[in-house]
Design a protein around this motif. Structure first.
Motif, PDB file in Angstrom:
ATOM      1  N   MET A   1       1.188  -1.283  -0.228  1.00  0.00           N
ATOM      2  CA  MET A   1      -0.041   0.000   0.136  1.00  0.00           C
ATOM      3  C   MET A   1       1.332   1.149   0.275  1.00  0.00           C
ATOM      4  N   ILE A   2       0.722   1.981  -0.894  1.00  0.00           N
ATOM      5  CA  ILE A   2       1.330   3.155  -0.993  1.00  0.00           C
ATOM      6  C   ILE A   2       0.395   5.121  -0.016  1.00  0.00           C
ATOM      7  N   TYR A   3       1.160   5.259   0.682  1.00  0.00           N
ATOM      8  CA  TYR A   3       0.791   6.417   1.881  1.00  0.00           C
ATOM      9  C   TYR A   3       0.974   7.675   1.738  1.00  0.00           C
ATOM     10  N   ILE A   4      -0.062   8.411   1.779  1.00  0.00           N
ATOM     11  CA  ILE A   4       0.169  10.024   1.771  1.00  0.00           C
ATOM     12  C   ILE A   4       0.578  10.379   3.433  1.00  0.00           C
ATOM     13  N   HIS A   5       1.635  10.966   2.980  1.00  0.00           N
ATOM     14  CA  HIS A   5       2.001  11.914   4.571  1.00  0.00           C
ATOM     15  C   HIS A   5       2.187  13.198   4.211  1.00  0.00           C
ATOM     16  N   ALA A   6       1.791  13.706   3.368  1.00  0.00           N
ATOM     17  CA  ALA A   6       1.756  15.172   3.890  1.00  0.00           C
ATOM     18  C   ALA A   6       1.169  15.483   1.713  1.00  0.00           C
ATOM     19  N   ILE A   7       0.284  17.020   1.934  1.00  0.00           N
ATOM     20  CA  ILE A   7       0.290  17.483   0.622  1.00  0.00           C
ATOM     21  C   ILE A   7       0.134  18.948   0.057  1.00  0.00           C
ATOM     22  N   GLY A   8       0.351  19.678  -0.698  1.00  0.00           N
ATOM     23  CA  GLY A   8       0.555  20.604  -0.963  1.00  0.00           C
ATOM     24  C   GLY A   8      -0.234  21.597  -1.886  1.00  0.00           C
ATOM     25  N   ILE A   9      -1.068  22.236  -1.043  1.00  0.00           N
ATOM     26  CA  ILE A   9      -2.613  23.377  -2.899  1.00  0.00           C
ATOM     27  C   ILE A   9      -1.959  23.796  -3.464  1.00  0.00           C
ATOM     28  N   HIS A  10      -1.967  24.099  -4.629  1.00  0.00           N
ATOM     29  CA  HIS A  10      -2.101  26.469  -4.554  1.00  0.00           C
ATOM     30  C   HIS A  10      -2.493  26.352  -5.947  1.00  0.00           C
ATOM     31  N   ASN A  11      -3.256  26.663  -5.667  1.00  0.00           N
ATOM     32  CA  ASN A  11      -4.687  26.668  -6.839  1.00  0.00           C
ATOM     33  C   ASN A  11      -5.272  27.654  -7.283  1.00  0.00           C
ATOM     34  N   THR A  12      -5.258  27.956  -8.404  1.00  0.00           N
ATOM     35  CA  THR A  12      -5.937  29.275  -8.837  1.00  0.00           C
ATOM     36  C   THR A  12      -6.389  30.042 -10.055  1.00  0.00           C
ATOM     37  N   THR A  13      -7.210  31.151  -9.580  1.00  0.00           N
ATOM     38  CA  THR A  13      -7.910  31.678 -11.359  1.00  0.00           C
ATOM     39  C   THR A  13      -7.514  32.726 -11.791  1.00  0.00           C
ATOM     40  N   PRO A  14      -6.355  33.190 -12.143  1.00  0.00           N
ATOM     41  CA  PRO A  14      -5.894  34.310 -12.531  1.00  0.00           C
ATOM     42  C   PRO A  14      -6.788  34.853 -13.752  1.00  0.00           C
ATOM     43  N   LEU A 130       4.602   5.681 -11.903  1.00  0.00           N
ATOM     44  CA  LEU A 130       5.495   5.429 -11.655  1.00  0.00           C
ATOM     45  C   LEU A 130       6.408   5.502 -10.485  1.00  0.00           C
ATOM     46  N   ALA A 131       5.504   6.409  -9.087  1.00  0.00           N
ATOM     47  CA  ALA A 131       5.854   6.785  -8.096  1.00  0.00           C
ATOM     48  C   ALA A 131       5.226   5.682  -7.395  1.00  0.00           C
ATOM     49  N   GLN A 132       4.246   5.175  -7.544  1.00  0.00           N
ATOM     50  CA  GLN A 132       3.718   4.142  -7.299  1.00  0.00           C
ATOM     51  C   GLN A 132       4.899   2.856  -7.498  1.00  0.00           C
ATOM     52  N   ASN A 133       4.810   2.593  -8.355  1.00  0.00           N
ATOM     53  CA  ASN A 133       6.312   1.334  -8.427  1.00  0.00           C
ATOM     54  C   ASN A 133       7.139   1.339  -7.617  1.00  0.00           C
ATOM     55  N   ASP A 134       8.035   2.580  -7.310  1.00  0.00           N
ATOM     56  CA  ASP A 134       9.458   2.520  -7.278  1.00  0.00           C
ATOM     57  C   ASP A 134       9.102   2.379  -5.826  1.00  0.00           C
ATOM     58  N   ILE A 135       8.198   2.852  -4.764  1.00  0.00           N
ATOM     59  CA  ILE A 135       7.937   3.107  -4.038  1.00  0.00           C
ATOM     60  C   ILE A 135       7.379   1.022  -3.230  1.00  0.00           C
ATOM     61  N   LYS A 136       6.649   0.719  -3.850  1.00  0.00           N
ATOM     62  CA  LYS A 136       6.308  -1.157  -3.883  1.00  0.00           C
ATOM     63  C   LYS A 136       7.456  -1.656  -4.254  1.00  0.00           C
ATOM     64  N   LEU A 137       8.602  -1.181  -4.769  1.00  0.00           N
ATOM     65  CA  LEU A 137       9.665  -1.711  -5.050  1.00  0.00           C
ATOM     66  C   LEU A 137      10.810  -1.733  -4.389  1.00  0.00           C
ATOM     67  N   LYS A 138      10.474  -0.160  -3.999  1.00  0.00           N
ATOM     68  CA  LYS A 138      11.513  -0.469  -3.297  1.00  0.00           C
ATOM     69  C   LYS A 138      12.863   0.103  -3.435  1.00  0.00           C
TER      70      LYS A 138
END
Length: 289
Positions: A1-14, A130-138
């Motif tokens: 399983m892949i776990y999320i430890h932090a998020i960062g949001i920057h979302n605007t409609t300029p 790709l990130a999921q695979n690289d974490i699972k494959l260590k």
């Protein structure tokens, strides 16, 4: 399983090009010379994610974008073909969009693998896969995954590049997740299908979802297609995120992060291109907020 430890949001409609230089200095206290809007945008989103968690110096960076640094490409094109001059050194260096990852790593003090990935149809999904695979494959212990798309003042040019109709409202975003394989301290989990799905496969996948699961759809879906899928997905509810944002190609990362920040439960995000579908899901039920 892949776990999320932090998020960062920057979302605007300029309505006009934002002054990200001042925003970055206010946010981080740092000032950078010779970086452009795209790089500033990348650093801002990554900084917000890193502020929520202590990062190992070996944390990898996997960054993606729908079109990359479009404005620097336009400047270099004009310098070379219209002004008949050599490109400015900073523009030439920043023409390669992976310069943004270099600056993000320097800003956060990271020395791990640093990748900029592109995909014509599913940039976010392929990067997360790709990130999921690289974490699972260590292969990596922790990865900071980000999607960055800048708002372009030349609206007509931007909409042609993005392949959207003239009525589409464009935004910009820099949305990041810190993922690893450790459940301790996680704020949620992540999972995605490793292959594209046909319509029948998609219906089978969604029909097996737990009651109360929320469904989010990319802007490439028609209202009719969404309605048909919702009727067939009994027990699921629509997650209406659209009013909080405008269009950019890495928007799926914003949708996942917004759900984790404001909702509780499981979200399935569905994207489509040429009758093939990709599915990602996050779940924060039972995790610390």
């Amino acid at each position: 399983m892949i776990y999320i430890h932090a998020i960062g949001i920057h979302n605007t409609t300029p309505q006009h090009l934002p002054d990200l230089k001042s925003e970055l200095k206010t946010l981080s206290g740092k000032f950078y010379r010779r970086i452009d809007h795209f790089i500033q945008l990348a650093i801002i989103g990554a900084h917000k994610a890193a502020a929520e968690s202590e990062l190992s110096s070996q944390t990898a960076i996997y960054m993606t974008s729908g079109q990359g640094d479009i404005m620097v490409f336009d400047r270099v094109r004009r310098q070379r073909y219209f002004q008949k001059m050599l490109s400015k050194p900073a523009d030439f260096i920043n023409l390669s969009s992976n310069s943004a990852g270099f600056y993000v790593a320097g800003h956060l003090g990271l020395k791990g693998k640093n990748l900029f990935l592109a995909h014509h149809h599913f940039p976010v999904q392929m990067t997360m896969l790709l990130a999921q695979n690289d974490i699972k494959l260590k292969r990596e212990k922790a990865i900071l995954v980000g999607g960055v798309d800048e708002w372009i003042p030349k609206s007509e040019l931007a909409k042609k590049l993005l392949g959207v109709n003239e009525n589409t409202v464009l935004g910009e975003g820099s949305n990041w997740l810190l993922i690893n394989g450790e459940i301790e301290g996680a704020i949620g989990s992540f999972e995605m299908e490793s292959q594209t799905l046909g319509k029948t496969q998609l219906q089978r996948c969604l029909s097996s979802a737990e009651t109360g699961t929320r469904l989010a759809f990319s802007s490439r879906f028609s209202d009719q297609d969404v309605a048909e899928i919702m009727v067939a997905s009994k027990g699921c509810r629509r997650y209406p995120y659209e009013a909080s944002c405008a269009y950019y190609e890495t928007l799926p990362l914003y949708v996942l992060n917004r759900f984790l920040a404001h909702e509780c439960g499981r979200l399935i995000h569905v994207d489509v291109c040429r009758d093939r579908y990709m599915v990602m899901s996050v779940d924060n039920l039972g995790f610390s907020s």
